[in-house]
Motif scaffolding. Structure first.
Motif, PDB file in Angstrom:
ATOM      1  N   VAL A  47      -7.028 -15.398   6.813  1.00  0.00           N
ATOM      2  CA  VAL A  47      -5.804 -14.737   6.354  1.00  0.00           C
ATOM      3  C   VAL A  47      -6.143 -13.546   5.470  1.00  0.00           C
ATOM      4  N   ALA A  48      -7.193 -13.671   4.699  1.00  0.00           N
ATOM      5  CA  ALA A  48      -7.600 -12.560   3.824  1.00  0.00           C
ATOM      6  C   ALA A  48      -7.967 -11.318   4.634  1.00  0.00           C
ATOM      7  N   ASP A  49      -8.561 -11.530   5.812  1.00  0.00           N
ATOM      8  CA  ASP A  49      -8.891 -10.394   6.681  1.00  0.00           C
ATOM      9  C   ASP A  49      -7.619  -9.661   7.096  1.00  0.00           C
ATOM     10  N   LEU A  50      -6.583 -10.417   7.456  1.00  0.00           N
ATOM     11  CA  LEU A  50      -5.322  -9.806   7.862  1.00  0.00           C
ATOM     12  C   LEU A  50      -4.632  -9.124   6.694  1.00  0.00           C
ATOM     13  N   GLN A  51      -4.663  -9.767   5.531  1.00  0.00           N
ATOM     14  CA  GLN A  51      -4.026  -9.179   4.350  1.00  0.00           C
ATOM     15  C   GLN A  51      -4.651  -7.840   4.016  1.00  0.00           C
ATOM     16  N   HIS A  52      -5.974  -7.775   4.094  1.00  0.00           N
ATOM     17  CA  HIS A  52      -6.684  -6.520   3.826  1.00  0.00           C
ATOM     18  C   HIS A  52      -6.307  -5.460   4.855  1.00  0.00           C
ATOM     19  N   TRP A  53      -6.239  -5.848   6.127  1.00  0.00           N
ATOM     20  CA  TRP A  53      -5.910  -4.891   7.192  1.00  0.00           C
ATOM     21  C   TRP A  53      -4.473  -4.376   7.037  1.00  0.00           C
ATOM     22  N   TYR A  54      -3.582  -5.280   6.690  1.00  0.00           N
ATOM     23  CA  TYR A  54      -2.172  -4.925   6.479  1.00  0.00           C
ATOM     24  C   TYR A  54      -2.045  -3.928   5.336  1.00  0.00           C
ATOM     25  N   GLU A  55      -2.690  -4.196   4.222  1.00  0.00           N
ATOM     26  CA  GLU A  55      -2.609  -3.304   3.067  1.00  0.00           C
ATOM     27  C   GLU A  55      -3.321  -1.979   3.324  1.00  0.00           C
ATOM     28  N   GLN A  56      -4.300  -2.003   4.195  1.00  0.00           N
ATOM     29  CA  GLN A  56      -5.088  -0.806   4.478  1.00  0.00           C
ATOM     30  C   GLN A  56      -4.365   0.175   5.391  1.00  0.00           C
ATOM     31  N   TRP A  57      -3.624  -0.338   6.369  1.00  0.00           N
ATOM     32  CA  TRP A  57      -3.083   0.537   7.413  1.00  0.00           C
ATOM     33  C   TRP A  57      -1.563   0.534   7.545  1.00  0.00           C
ATOM     34  N   TYR A  58      -0.879  -0.514   7.084  1.00  0.00           N
ATOM     35  CA  TYR A  58       0.572  -0.602   7.294  1.00  0.00           C
ATOM     36  C   TYR A  58       1.296   0.040   6.117  1.00  0.00           C
ATOM     37  N   SER A  59       1.434   1.344   6.248  1.00  0.00           N
ATOM     38  CA  SER A  59       2.009   2.165   5.196  1.00  0.00           C
ATOM     39  C   SER A  59       2.839   3.259   5.850  1.00  0.00           C
ATOM     40  N   PRO A  60       3.916   3.710   5.213  1.00  0.00           N
ATOM     41  CA  PRO A  60       4.759   4.730   5.857  1.00  0.00           C
ATOM     42  C   PRO A  60       4.011   6.018   6.195  1.00  0.00           C
ATOM     43  N   ASP A  61       3.019   6.383   5.390  1.00  0.00           N
ATOM     44  CA  ASP A  61       2.277   7.608   5.673  1.00  0.00           C
ATOM     45  C   ASP A  61       1.293   7.437   6.817  1.00  0.00           C
ATOM     46  N   ASN A  62       1.196   6.217   7.356  1.00  0.00           N
ATOM     47  CA  ASN A  62       0.369   5.987   8.540  1.00  0.00           C
ATOM     48  C   ASN A  62       1.229   5.516   9.709  1.00  0.00           C
ATOM     49  N   ALA A  63       2.530   5.810   9.631  1.00  0.00           N
ATOM     50  CA  ALA A  63       3.468   5.313  10.639  1.00  0.00           C
ATOM     51  C   ALA A  63       4.341   6.434  11.190  1.00  0.00           C
ATOM     52  N   ILE A  64       4.844   6.192  12.395  1.00  0.00           N
ATOM     53  CA  ILE A  64       5.740   7.129  13.070  1.00  0.00           C
ATOM     54  C   ILE A  64       6.937   6.335  13.575  1.00  0.00           C
ATOM     55  N   LEU A  65       8.122   6.786  13.251  1.00  0.00           N
ATOM     56  CA  LEU A  65       9.342   6.196  13.794  1.00  0.00           C
ATOM     57  C   LEU A  65       9.838   7.083  14.925  1.00  0.00           C
ATOM     58  N   VAL A  66       9.980   6.501  16.113  1.00  0.00           N
ATOM     59  CA  VAL A  66      10.507   7.230  17.267  1.00  0.00           C
ATOM     60  C   VAL A  66      11.794   6.554  17.702  1.00  0.00           C
ATOM     61  N   VAL A  67      12.868   7.328  17.803  1.00  0.00           N
ATOM     62  CA  VAL A  67      14.165   6.807  18.226  1.00  0.00           C
ATOM     63  C   VAL A  67      14.666   7.653  19.383  1.00  0.00           C
ATOM     64  N   VAL A  68      14.993   7.011  20.497  1.00  0.00           N
ATOM     65  CA  VAL A  68      15.503   7.696  21.682  1.00  0.00           C
ATOM     66  C   VAL A  68      16.773   6.988  22.133  1.00  0.00           C
ATOM     67  N   GLY A  69      17.827   7.759  22.396  1.00  0.00           N
ATOM     68  CA  GLY A  69      19.054   7.164  22.898  1.00  0.00           C
ATOM     69  C   GLY A  69      20.288   7.905  22.443  1.00  0.00           C
ATOM     70  N   ASP A  70      21.396   7.209  22.432  1.00  0.00           N
ATOM     71  CA  ASP A  70      22.701   7.800  22.129  1.00  0.00           C
ATOM     72  C   ASP A  70      22.876   7.891  20.610  1.00  0.00           C
ATOM     73  N   VAL A  71      22.191   8.856  20.015  1.00  0.00           N
ATOM     74  CA  VAL A  71      22.183   8.989  18.564  1.00  0.00           C
ATOM     75  C   VAL A  71      22.296  10.454  18.152  1.00  0.00           C
ATOM     76  N   GLN A  72      22.685  10.649  16.886  1.00  0.00           N
ATOM     77  CA  GLN A  72      22.661  11.968  16.263  1.00  0.00           C
ATOM     78  C   GLN A  72      21.421  12.033  15.368  1.00  0.00           C
ATOM     79  N   PRO A  73      20.552  13.031  15.542  1.00  0.00           N
ATOM     80  CA  PRO A  73      19.305  13.084  14.771  1.00  0.00           C
ATOM     81  C   PRO A  73      19.498  12.978  13.267  1.00  0.00           C
ATOM     82  N   MET A  74      20.495  13.656  12.721  1.00  0.00           N
ATOM     83  CA  MET A  74      20.674  13.628  11.276  1.00  0.00           C
ATOM     84  C   MET A  74      21.116  12.248  10.787  1.00  0.00           C
ATOM     85  N   GLU A  75      21.840  11.521  11.615  1.00  0.00           N
ATOM     86  CA  GLU A  75      22.233  10.165  11.244  1.00  0.00           C
ATOM     87  C   GLU A  75      21.027   9.228  11.244  1.00  0.00           C
TER      88      GLU A  75
END
Length: 447
Positions: free
Chosen positions: A190-218
């Motif tokens: 579990v410690a291996d996963l905790q370290h990996w999660y804290e190392q890489w799962y961060s907003p500055d290492n993530a991309i949100l992609v949304v496709v569909g019936d939406v308004q970009p500003m919303e």
């Protein structure tokens, strides 16, 4: 190719529609990128969160950690009990899942547009509040080990490809299987996963992609509300490990119980990230299509149908991988055809591309088919999002998706011949064969 011409022309004569469906890109203050592609054909939305981490980021002794963490992302947070994430999305009439690749890990939901905020809320929660319970971890680790046994250890084709990559790549992290080596799965904590999660799962290492019936500003407002409050962590620095130059043909043989022999050939070839001239990567895309993509490719039309030396044959190449890759060929010989004979036939098709420039007619047909395939892939909301996410997670701009089509159309016969001569050479080649091994159950002594 009249249908393709009409389809492509449609993109030009409908500027109002194109403007309405224009991709919008935003950057949150914490470094998270948000990309929105409006597509209003149905009141449906696809939401995907991509993390720039996969098996190629893993170090020796810790292989498989990205994939196991992907499993654990459904096993509860401070606010959501284990497996409740999936139940909530299902109750909203949606579907969800995740996948881990060599260069990224992605989580996605497809649901009615009015439920987009709930999906984003859940994703943001597990980006920062994941709970890694020991019992859940051990249970999920057993699932992954069984998955490895089924898909690799007991699957001759999976085992062949795993061995091929491990031998073909000396240093490149592409040598490690996404699911991980069994020993690493048996010693993971579990410690291996905790370290990996804290190392890489961060907003500055993530991309949100949304496709569909939406308004970009919303969508941007929802992203700020749920993801914007998450603090960025200091990102880990990936230390590149350049692949040493290969000095000749590398060969390996895998002998396991199997129904049929298989031949795999891989030529180390650059991706867009490391070519000095970008046209080379596009020429390799076209070369791959000529050689082994589709029923009209040379491998299928000549080796399978005309020469009847194989029951199937094809090739693959990714110009936009994060690291340098390969152009790979795979073939299954016809009955009573030796693997050596089949390899010779595949080599003859490769050599033909070097010695004789492809005709303009064949080139145009293949280019049209390649462009059509890429255009039609965008008809799906999910694949629109996936194409954007993959391109961005691998370090490229999503705008290259549109630029790629024009570059492919510009490839010449001389360029195809040039990259064949430069990269499809023995010094870059690894050959792997699967030779079926007789078992006692067949009444034959094991070989």
């Amino acid at each position: 190719m009249r249908i393709l011409s009409i389809l492509l022309f449609g993109f030009v004569i409908l500027p109002a529609l194109a403007e309405q469906n224009r991709v919008e890109e935003f950057m949150l203050d914490n470094g998270m990128k948000v990309i929105v592609q409006p597509d209003r054909r149905a009141p449906v939305v696809v939401s995907q969160v991509w993390y720039r981490v996969g098996s190629s980021y893993e170090l020796p002794g810790a292989t498989g950690v990205s994939h196991v963490l992907e499993h654990m992302m459904f096993k509860g947070t401070k606010h959501v009990p284990p497996d409740e994430f999936s139940r909530i999305i299902a109750a909203l009439g949606g579907s969800e899942n995740a996948f881990t690749g060599v260069d990224y890990t992605a989580y996605f939901e497809t649901l009615s547009k009015q439920h987009l905020e709930r999906a984003l809320e859940l994703e943001a929660d597990r980006m920062r509040n994941l709970l890694l319970d020991e019992k859940e971890f051990q249970r999920e680790l057993a699932v992954v080990r069984e998955e490895r046994r089924l898909r690799t250890d007991d699957d001759p084709n999976g085992l062949l490809w795993e061995q091929f990559n491990a031998v073909a790549w000396r240093v490149s992290p592409y040598r490690n299987p996404v699911i991980g080596w069994m020993h690493d799965l048996e010693t993971m904590s579990v410690a291996d996963l905790q370290h990996w999660y804290e190392q890489w799962y961060s907003p500055d290492n993530a991309i949100l992609v949304v496709v569909g019936d939406v308004q970009p500003m919303e969508v941007l407002a929802l992203a700020k509300k749920h993801f914007g409050v998450i603090e960025a962590r200091k990102k880990s620095v990936y230390r590149a490990r350049p692949e040493p130059e290969q000095k000749g043909v590398t060969r390996l043989q895998v002998k396991v119980p199997a129904e049929q022999p298989i031949l795999v050939m891989g030529y180390k070839s650059p991706a867009m990230v490391d070519v000095k001239e970008p046209w080379e990567a596009y020429a390799l895309v076209v070369l791959n299509s000529i050689l082994g993509e589709g029923d009209s490719s040379r491998l299928t039309s000549r080796v399978v149908r005309e020469q009847k030396l194989a029951v199937s044959a094809g090739s693959s190449y990714d110009a936009f991988s994060r690291l340098s890759g390969m152009l790979e060929l795979e073939a299954i010989p016809a009955e009573n055809v030796d693997l050596e004979v089949l390899e010779k036939a595949l080599r003859e098709q490769v050599n033909a591309l070097k010695s004789i420039p492809v005709s303009q007619e064949e080139l145009q047909r293949v280019v049209n088919q390649t462009v059509a395939k890429k255009v039609y892939a965008r008809d799906s909301l999910f694949y629109q999002a996936m194409l954007i996410g993959m391109r961005e997670a691998n370090g490229y701009d999503w705008k290259t998706l549109d630029e790629e089509l024009q570059h492919i159309r510009s490839v010449t016969p001389e360029q195809v011949q040039a990259v064949a001569r430069k990269y499809l050479i023995d010094e870059h080649l690894t050959v792997a064969v699967l030779r079926p091994k007789k078992t006692d159950a067949e009444g034959v002594k094991k070989s």
